[in-house]
Design a protein around this motif. Structure first.
Motif, short mmCIF file in Angstrom:
data_model
loop_
_atom_site.label_atom_id
_atom_site.label_comp_id
_atom_site.label_asym_id
_atom_site.label_seq_id
_atom_site.Cartn_x
_atom_site.Cartn_y
_atom_site.Cartn_z
N TRP A 1 8.06 -5.85 32.24
CA TRP A 1 7.22 -6.39 33.31
C TRP A 1 8.12 -7.05 34.35
N VAL A 2 8.01 -6.56 35.56
CA VAL A 2 8.80 -7.14 36.64
C VAL A 2 7.87 -7.89 37.59
N ARG A 3 8.15 -9.15 37.79
CA ARG A 3 7.38 -9.92 38.77
C ARG A 3 8.33 -10.24 39.92
N GLY A 4 8.24 -9.47 40.93
CA GLY A 4 9.18 -9.64 42.05
C GLY A 4 9.44 -8.31 42.69
N SER A 5 10.41 -8.28 43.55
CA SER A 5 10.64 -7.05 44.29
C SER A 5 11.74 -6.20 43.67
N ILE A 6 11.59 -4.89 43.84
CA ILE A 6 12.62 -3.96 43.40
C ILE A 6 13.04 -3.18 44.64
N GLN A 7 14.31 -3.21 44.94
CA GLN A 7 14.73 -2.45 46.10
C GLN A 7 16.15 -1.93 45.92
N GLY A 8 16.52 -0.97 46.73
CA GLY A 8 17.87 -0.44 46.67
C GLY A 8 17.91 1.07 46.76
N ASP A 9 19.05 1.63 46.37
CA ASP A 9 19.23 3.08 46.42
C ASP A 9 18.92 3.66 45.05
#
Lengths: 104, 189
Positions: free
Chosen positions: B11-19
Motif C-alpha cells: 500500500w502506497v500512500r503518496g506519489s509515485i513518479q519517475g521513469d
C-alpha cells in the motif's frame, strides 16, 4: 511473486506499506513499513523511517531503522540514523552513523 | 529490472513518479506519474490520477487516466474518472464513469501534465446543440408594457446583446430585478 519492486528512476513520496518482500532500487521519501524482508539495493536513496522484519542495506539510507529480526549493512551501504534490531551486521566498506540499540 | 512492481500486499500512500514502467497489483492512494507504461492489475486499487505512456487497466481506479500513447481498459477495469489518450481501447467487461476523450497526441501531451481542461473537444455527436442556445432569450416579452423608467432602460440592455431586435418595451419583472440589482450594486459600491 508478491515482491514489491521499486526500480531505479522511480520516486515514491509518502508512505509505503507492504506485507511481503520489498526491494528498493529507486528513491523513497517518507516512511516504509514492511512485514517481511526489505532490501535497499545499491544506488537506492531512502530518506525514511524504516520498520521491517529484516533489512538489508546496500544503498543510501537516512532515517531510523527498526527491524524485528536483523539489519545487514552491506559493503557500499550507507546509513545515517539509529538502528534497533535483534541482530546487526556491518560489512567492511559500509558507512554508518548513528546509535545502535540491541536487546542485551 | 526496470519495471517497478507494487505487489498485492503493498500500500502506497503518496506519489509515485519517475521513469520506467510500473505495475500495480496493490493499493496506491496518490498520484502516479511515470514516463513508461503502467499496468494496473485486477487486484489494484488506485485513488489518484494516473499518467504514463500506455496504460493497461484491469483493476479499480478513482481518478483520471492519461496515456500519452494509449489507454486500454480490459475486463475487470473499474474506472471513475476521465480518460484521455490518443488511442483508447475499452474491452468487454470494463466499467467507466467519466469523460472519455481520444485526442491527438499533440493536443493531449501538454495538457496531460496538470489537470487539464484546455483542449476540450466534447463528444461531437452528443451535443451539436450549443448553436441553438442564443435563440431562446426573446420569448420573454411580457405583454404588460408600462412604466418606462430610465432605470429600466439601463437594466434591459444586458440581455440585448444576444438578441438586438427589441430595444423599447422593457419587461416589467425584468425591470424590477434590474433596478434592485442596480441599487444593490450602487449601495455596495
Amino acid at each position: 511473486m508478491a515482491t514489491t519492486i521499486l526500480a531505479a528512476g522511480i520516486t515514491i513520496e509518502g508512505e509505503l506499506t507492504s506485507d511481503d518482500e520489498l526491494e528498493i532500487a529507486g528513491t523513497v521519501r517518507g516512511k516504509i513499513t514492511c512485514k517481511d524482508a526489505l532490501t535497499v539495493a545499491s544506488g537506492a536513496v531512502v530518506e525514511a523511517e524504516i520498520s521491517a522484519h529484516k533489512v538489508a542495506l546496500a544503498g543510501s539510507v537516512t532515517g531510523n531503522v527498526v527491524a524485528e529480526d536483523r539489519v545487514d549493512l552491506q559493503a557500499g551501504g550507507r546509513l545515517v540514523g539509529d538502528v534497533r534490531a535483534a541482530r546487526l551486521t556491518i560489512a567492511d566498506g559500509a558507512s554508518f552513523k548513528g546509535n545502535v540499540d540491541m536487546d542485551v | 529490472m526496470n519495471t517497478t512492481v507494487i505487489a498485492a500486499g503493498t500500500w502506497v500512500r503518496g506519489s509515485i513518479q519517475g521513469d520506467g514502467d510500473l505495475t500495480v497489483a496493490g493499493r496506491v492512494d496518490g498520484e502516479i506519474e511515470v514516463a513508461g507504461d503502467v499496468t494496473l492489475e485486477g487486484t489494484a486499487l488506485v485513488k489518484g490520477n494516473v499518467s504514463g505512456a500506455r496504460l493497461v487497466v484491469r483493476g479499480a481506479v478513482a481518478g483520471d487516466l492519461s496515456g500519452s500513447t494509449a489507454v486500454v481498459l480490459e475486463d475487470g477495469a473499474r474506472v471513475v474518472g476521465d480518460v484521455r489518450a490518443p488511442s483508447l481501447g475499452v474491452g468487454d467487461g470494463a466499467l467507466v464513469r467519466g469523460r472519455v476523450e481520444t485526442s491527438d497526441a499533440v493536443g493531449s501531451r501538454p495538457a496531460s501534465k496538470a489537470t487539464s481542461r484546455a483542449p476540450e473537444r466534447p463528444a461531437p455527436a452528443a451535443r451539436p446543440a450549443p448553436a441553438a442556445r442564443p435563440a431562446p432569450p426573446p420569448p420573454r416579452p411580457a405583454p404588460r408594457v408600462e412604466a418606462p423608467k430610465p432605470v429600466a432602460a439601463k437594466a434591459a440592455p444586458p440581455p440585448a446583446p444576444a438578441s438586438p431586435p427589441k430595444p423599447p418595451p422593457p419587461v416589467v419583472p425584468a425591470m424590477k430585478r434590474g433596478a434592485k440589482v442596480g441599487l444593490k450594486k450602487k449601495a455596495a459600491g
